[in-house]
Write a protein that holds these residues in place. Structure first.
Motif, PDB file in Angstrom:
ATOM      1  N   HIS A   1      -8.104  -4.497  -0.183  1.00 53.30           N
ATOM      2  CA  HIS A   1      -7.125  -4.601  -1.266  1.00 53.30           C
ATOM      3  C   HIS A   1      -6.095  -5.698  -1.057  1.00 53.30           C
ATOM      4  O   HIS A   1      -5.818  -6.478  -1.968  1.00 53.30           O
ATOM      5  CB  HIS A   1      -6.385  -3.266  -1.425  1.00 53.30           C
ATOM      6  N   GLN A   2      -5.521  -5.772   0.127  1.00 52.36           N
ATOM      7  CA  GLN A   2      -4.347  -6.633   0.295  1.00 52.36           C
ATOM      8  C   GLN A   2      -4.130  -6.982   1.761  1.00 52.36           C
ATOM      9  O   GLN A   2      -4.447  -6.188   2.653  1.00 52.36           O
ATOM     10  CB  GLN A   2      -3.108  -5.899  -0.239  1.00 52.36           C
TER      11      GLN A   2
ATOM     12  N   CYS B   1       0.834  -1.212   0.000  1.00 50.04           N
ATOM     13  CA  CYS B   1       0.000   0.000   0.000  1.00 50.04           C
ATOM     14  C   CYS B   1       0.871   1.266   0.000  1.00 50.04           C
ATOM     15  O   CYS B   1       0.793   2.102   0.899  1.00 50.04           O
ATOM     16  CB  CYS B   1      -0.924   0.007   1.212  1.00 50.04           C
TER      17      CYS B   1
ATOM     18  N   SER C   1      -7.643   5.625   1.528  1.00 47.96           N
ATOM     19  CA  SER C   1      -7.056   4.295   1.665  1.00 47.96           C
ATOM     20  C   SER C   1      -6.201   4.254   2.917  1.00 47.96           C
ATOM     21  O   SER C   1      -5.472   5.199   3.217  1.00 47.96           O
ATOM     22  CB  SER C   1      -6.213   3.949   0.442  1.00 47.96           C
TER      23      SER C   1
ATOM     24  N   THR D   1     -13.577  -1.578   0.834  1.00 51.91           N
ATOM     25  CA  THR D   1     -12.967  -2.330  -0.258  1.00 51.91           C
ATOM     26  C   THR D   1     -11.618  -2.844   0.219  1.00 51.91           C
ATOM     27  O   THR D   1     -10.721  -2.061   0.525  1.00 51.91           O
ATOM     28  CB  THR D   1     -12.793  -1.449  -1.505  1.00 51.91           C
TER      29      THR D   1
ATOM     30  N   THR E   1      -9.883   0.522   1.493  1.00 53.16           N
ATOM     31  CA  THR E   1     -10.421   1.855   1.235  1.00 53.16           C
ATOM     32  C   THR E   1     -11.788   1.975   1.885  1.00 53.16           C
ATOM     33  O   THR E   1     -12.609   1.045   1.811  1.00 53.16           O
ATOM     34  CB  THR E   1     -10.538   2.118  -0.278  1.00 53.16           C
TER      35      THR E   1
END
Length: 314
Positions: A86-87, A2, A33, A84, A216
């Protein structure tokens, strides 16, 4: 991880339980984020050199710490918080325990048990379970939620309308989760990260593992959700499907009794097929086996099935 995250929320910025009066550790605009450093569900109690004796000294007032809370500008009751994911950045160490008095078969498994895991945090190759098995990994956050409207401190252990300890394996990288907002700013927190878990988490623990999470936060106005919902980016069991499944069932007029029977039958089957102790089979079921309601319309009896992936032993 990130490199373009707007905020980093450090692991020391965590709390226990849900309480709308906990001051936010950051205030963010919708669309921000963030990178969260998440502590494992035992607050770091278990180490690579831990023994089963350490299960009895686990401090239950400090289980499932969640990093946060985050105040999201503009989020109001009646909106939905859109998360959301992401990782995940796993730590490479984890643990699974049978904790007396906890778990689906607590009346049958009354003694503590502990399995320690070391896995490749970069490749996420299947993790060894003793000499018997290799468990495919799928990182996710077990506890993810926002503050409830009711005043006071609320336990982090049960799931809630506003999320919390959902323990849904498929809220993983690529998934978008929507949570009902009940207080201004939503007050979002996340923790209880897992390297792997079966649907049902039947012994009460998964592969509990500290890790970082990038996500996010956004706001959907006037969504008026009654419960959490989420969208997955694709198939959800491909990491387990390759070799098929062994399946046991529990049949009767009570879903909980059926679930217990299905799991107990699988524990017995794994012992017979692979020479596992009952405790090891039970913990293994918790980290990679799936409870499913197969039939709930043909009264007076319902069918609960337990699916154990054959790939674990092949």
């Amino acid at each position: 991880m990130c490199s373009n995250c707007d905020y980093t929320i450090h692991g020391r910025q965590h709390h226990f339980g849900w309480d709308r009066s906990i001051p936010p550790v950051a205030t963010v605009t919708p669309g921000s984020s963030l990178k969260f450093e998440c502590v494992d569900s035992g607050s770091g109690h278990f180490k690579p050199d831990s023994t089963v004796a350490d299960v009895s000294t686990l401090d239950f007032s400090k289980v499932n710490p969640v990093t946060g809370p985050i105040y999201v500008d503009g989020a109001k009751p009646g909106d939905a918080l859109k998360i959301t994911i992401h990782q995940f950045e796993p730590s490479g160490f984890g643990w699974t325990a049978n904790i007396p008095g906890f778990g689906l078969l607590a009346d049958q498994f009354k003694e503590p048990a502990l399995a320690l895991w070391k896995y490749d945090a970069a490749t996420l190759e299947p993790a060894l379970f003793g000499k018997h098995a290799r468990v495919p990994l799928k990182p996710f956050a077990g506890t993810i939620g926002v503050a409830p409207a009711e005043h006071g401190l609320h336990s982090v252990v049960p799931p809630r309308r506003v999320g919390g300890n959902l323990d849904i394996r498929d809220i993983a990288a690529g998934t978008t989760l929507y949570l009902p907002v009940e207080v201004e700013g939503a007050l979002f927190s996340i923790g209880d990260t897992h390297a792997a878990q079966g649907d049902g988490e039947v012994c009460g623990t998964a592969i509990e593992s500290a890790m970082n999470v990038a996500l996010t936060l956004d706001v959907v106005k006037d969504a008026n959700l009654s419960m959490p919902r989420f969208t997955t980016p694709g198939p959800v069991t491909r990491h387990l499907d390759a070799k098929g499944y062994e399946v046991t069932t529990g049949i009767g007029p009570d879903l909980m009794s059926g679930a217990k029977a299905a799991v107990a039958n699988m524990v017995d089957l794994l012992g017979k097929q692979h020479g596992l102790s009952a405790e090891d089979a039970y913990m293994l079921c918790s980290v990679c086996g799936d409870l499913r309601i197969s039939e709930i319309v043909d009264m007076p009896n319902w069918v609960v099935s337990f699916y154990f992936p054959r790939v674990v032993f092949e």
